[in-house]
Design a protein around this motif. Structure first.
Motif, mmCIF file in Angstrom:
data_model
loop_
_atom_site.group_PDB
_atom_site.id
_atom_site.type_symbol
_atom_site.label_atom_id
_atom_site.label_comp_id
_atom_site.label_asym_id
_atom_site.label_seq_id
_atom_site.Cartn_x
_atom_site.Cartn_y
_atom_site.Cartn_z
ATOM 1 N N THR A 1 0.852 -1.186 0.000
ATOM 2 C CA THR A 1 0.000 0.000 0.000
ATOM 3 C C THR A 1 0.889 1.237 0.000
ATOM 4 O OG1 THR A 1 -0.128 0.121 2.414
ATOM 5 C CG2 THR A 1 -1.869 -1.109 1.291
ATOM 6 N N ILE A 2 0.360 2.284 -0.576
ATOM 7 C CA ILE A 2 0.969 3.612 -0.474
ATOM 8 C C ILE A 2 0.093 4.352 0.531
ATOM 9 C CG2 ILE A 2 1.590 5.720 -1.714
ATOM 10 C CD1 ILE A 2 3.059 3.456 -3.006
ATOM 11 N N PRO A 3 0.634 4.689 1.716
ATOM 12 C CA PRO A 3 -0.219 5.245 2.769
ATOM 13 C C PRO A 3 -0.987 6.506 2.351
ATOM 14 C CG PRO A 3 2.005 4.855 3.596
ATOM 15 C CD PRO A 3 2.017 4.584 2.130
ATOM 16 N N HIS A 4 -0.326 7.398 1.619
ATOM 17 C CA HIS A 4 -0.955 8.648 1.199
ATOM 18 C C HIS A 4 -0.175 9.168 -0.003
ATOM 19 C CE1 HIS A 4 -2.211 12.882 1.272
ATOM 20 N NE2 HIS A 4 -3.288 12.434 1.872
ATOM 21 N N PRO A 5 -0.860 9.759 -0.971
ATOM 22 C CA PRO A 5 -0.145 10.240 -2.171
ATOM 23 C C PRO A 5 0.979 11.242 -1.875
ATOM 24 C CG PRO A 5 -2.504 10.268 -2.554
ATOM 25 C CD PRO A 5 -2.308 9.921 -1.097
ATOM 26 N N SER A 6 0.881 11.958 -0.775
ATOM 27 C CA SER A 6 1.934 12.929 -0.465
ATOM 28 C C SER A 6 3.122 12.300 0.269
ATOM 29 C CB SER A 6 1.364 14.081 0.374
ATOM 30 O OG SER A 6 0.987 13.617 1.653
ATOM 31 N N GLU A 7 2.991 11.033 0.669
ATOM 32 C CA GLU A 7 4.096 10.337 1.319
ATOM 33 C C GLU A 7 4.777 9.442 0.285
ATOM 34 O OE1 GLU A 7 3.477 8.962 5.611
ATOM 35 O OE2 GLU A 7 1.462 8.857 4.731
ATOM 36 N N ILE A 8 6.084 9.581 0.173
ATOM 37 C CA ILE A 8 6.815 8.789 -0.804
ATOM 38 C C ILE A 8 7.378 7.565 -0.085
ATOM 39 C CG2 ILE A 8 8.609 8.817 -2.564
ATOM 40 C CD1 ILE A 8 8.403 11.855 -2.554
ATOM 41 N N LYS A 9 6.472 6.634 0.207
ATOM 42 C CA LYS A 9 6.882 5.387 0.826
ATOM 43 C C LYS A 9 5.847 4.313 0.529
ATOM 44 C CE LYS A 9 4.995 6.158 5.468
ATOM 45 N NZ LYS A 9 5.362 6.238 6.881
ATOM 46 N N VAL A 10 6.302 3.069 0.672
ATOM 47 C CA VAL A 10 5.468 1.910 0.378
ATOM 48 C C VAL A 10 5.492 0.994 1.596
ATOM 49 C CG1 VAL A 10 5.229 -0.109 -1.108
ATOM 50 C CG2 VAL A 10 6.100 2.020 -2.061
ATOM 51 N N ASN A 11 4.316 0.557 2.021
ATOM 52 C CA ASN A 11 4.232 -0.469 3.067
ATOM 53 C C ASN A 11 4.022 -1.806 2.374
ATOM 54 O OD1 ASN A 11 4.495 1.318 5.223
ATOM 55 N ND2 ASN A 11 2.321 1.777 5.196
ATOM 56 N N PHE A 12 4.943 -2.711 2.625
ATOM 57 C CA PHE A 12 4.989 -4.001 1.942
ATOM 58 C C PHE A 12 4.749 -5.107 2.948
ATOM 59 C CE2 PHE A 12 6.428 -6.468 -1.609
ATOM 60 C CZ PHE A 12 6.423 -5.571 -2.662
ATOM 61 N N LYS A 13 3.707 -5.907 2.760
ATOM 62 C CA LYS A 13 3.377 -7.015 3.663
ATOM 63 C C LYS A 13 3.721 -8.326 2.985
ATOM 64 C CE LYS A 13 1.166 -9.003 7.178
ATOM 65 N NZ LYS A 13 1.576 -8.881 8.551
ATOM 66 N N ILE A 14 4.484 -9.183 3.694
ATOM 67 C CA ILE A 14 4.866 -10.492 3.170
ATOM 68 C C ILE A 14 4.554 -11.551 4.215
ATOM 69 C CG2 ILE A 14 6.756 -11.946 2.351
ATOM 70 C CD1 ILE A 14 8.207 -9.362 1.529
ATOM 71 N N GLN A 15 3.873 -12.618 3.785
ATOM 72 C CA GLN A 15 3.637 -13.786 4.634
ATOM 73 C C GLN A 15 4.164 -15.004 3.890
ATOM 74 O OE1 GLN A 15 -0.712 -12.969 5.289
ATOM 75 N NE2 GLN A 15 -0.188 -13.861 7.277
ATOM 76 N N THR A 16 4.846 -15.881 4.632
ATOM 77 C CA THR A 16 5.406 -17.077 4.005
ATOM 78 C C THR A 16 4.777 -18.330 4.604
ATOM 79 O OG1 THR A 16 7.229 -17.453 5.546
ATOM 80 C CG2 THR A 16 7.606 -15.847 3.787
ATOM 81 N N ASN A 17 5.137 -19.469 4.023
ATOM 82 C CA ASN A 17 4.640 -20.757 4.509
ATOM 83 C C ASN A 17 5.511 -21.320 5.634
ATOM 84 O OD1 ASN A 17 6.931 -21.527 3.154
ATOM 85 N ND2 ASN A 17 5.875 -22.781 1.635
ATOM 86 N N LYS A 18 6.334 -20.488 6.228
ATOM 87 C CA LYS A 18 7.196 -20.801 7.372
ATOM 88 C C LYS A 18 8.417 -21.649 7.001
ATOM 89 C CE LYS A 18 3.498 -20.255 10.742
ATOM 90 N NZ LYS A 18 3.687 -18.955 11.243
ATOM 91 N N LYS A 19 8.689 -21.800 5.720
ATOM 92 C CA LYS A 19 9.920 -22.478 5.301
ATOM 93 C C LYS A 19 11.075 -21.491 5.184
ATOM 94 C CE LYS A 19 7.621 -26.266 2.946
ATOM 95 N NZ LYS A 19 7.347 -26.932 1.665
ATOM 96 N N VAL A 20 10.757 -20.240 4.930
ATOM 97 C CA VAL A 20 11.731 -19.149 4.887
ATOM 98 C C VAL A 20 11.111 -17.937 5.565
ATOM 99 C CG1 VAL A 20 12.925 -19.898 2.781
ATOM 100 C CG2 VAL A 20 10.946 -18.409 2.607
ATOM 101 N N THR A 21 11.944 -17.022 6.028
ATOM 102 C CA THR A 21 11.419 -15.833 6.696
ATOM 103 C C THR A 21 10.986 -14.790 5.665
ATOM 104 O OG1 THR A 21 13.541 -14.682 6.830
ATOM 105 C CG2 THR A 21 12.991 -16.211 8.648
ATOM 106 N N ALA A 22 10.179 -13.862 6.110
ATOM 107 C CA ALA A 22 9.729 -12.778 5.240
ATOM 108 C C ALA A 22 10.908 -11.927 4.779
ATOM 109 C CB ALA A 22 8.694 -11.917 5.963
#
Length: 108
Positions: free
Chosen positions: A51-72
């Motif tokens: 997600t991009i929190p707000h158009p005026s903020e130049i940042k990205v929130n990235f969510k990753i979930q794995t099957n527990k064989k490797v870490t995010a």
């Protein structure tokens, strides 16, 4: 110069290494969508979205979930490396095509 890190682990309350939210600073959809695509190709990934929190903020929130064989974090690192390799290949292919075109133009 800004002292903000390029990538930070967001404090989302999760203590699980297999489900993390990362904040990527000074980036937008250009990197985020390509990176999401590369990460989703990994068979160990259960979920990846951003997600991009707000158009005026130049940042990205990235969510990753794995099957527990490797870490995010491992998945994020692999996704970044894989994307870098794809970009190198595209650049090499482009530069080769430009050189071939210029050679053909010199011969004509």
């Amino acid at each position: 110069m800004n002292s903000m890190n390029k990538i930070e682990i967001a404090q989302d309350g999760s203590t699980d290494d297999y489900s993390k939210t990362f904040t990527i600073n000074n980036e937008d959809h250009t990197l985020a969508n390509a990176l999401r695509y590369m990460i989703m190709k990994n068979p160990n990934v259960v979920f990846c979205g951003y997600t991009i929190p707000h158009p005026s903020e130049i940042k990205v929130n990235f969510k990753i979930q794995t099957n527990k064989k490797v870490t995010a974090l491992e998945v994020l690192e692999k996704g970044l490396v894989d994307l870098q390799e794809v970009c190198k290949h595209v650049l090499h292919t482009y530069e080769t095509a430009v050189q071939q075109f210029q050679s053909q133009q010199m011969e004509a």
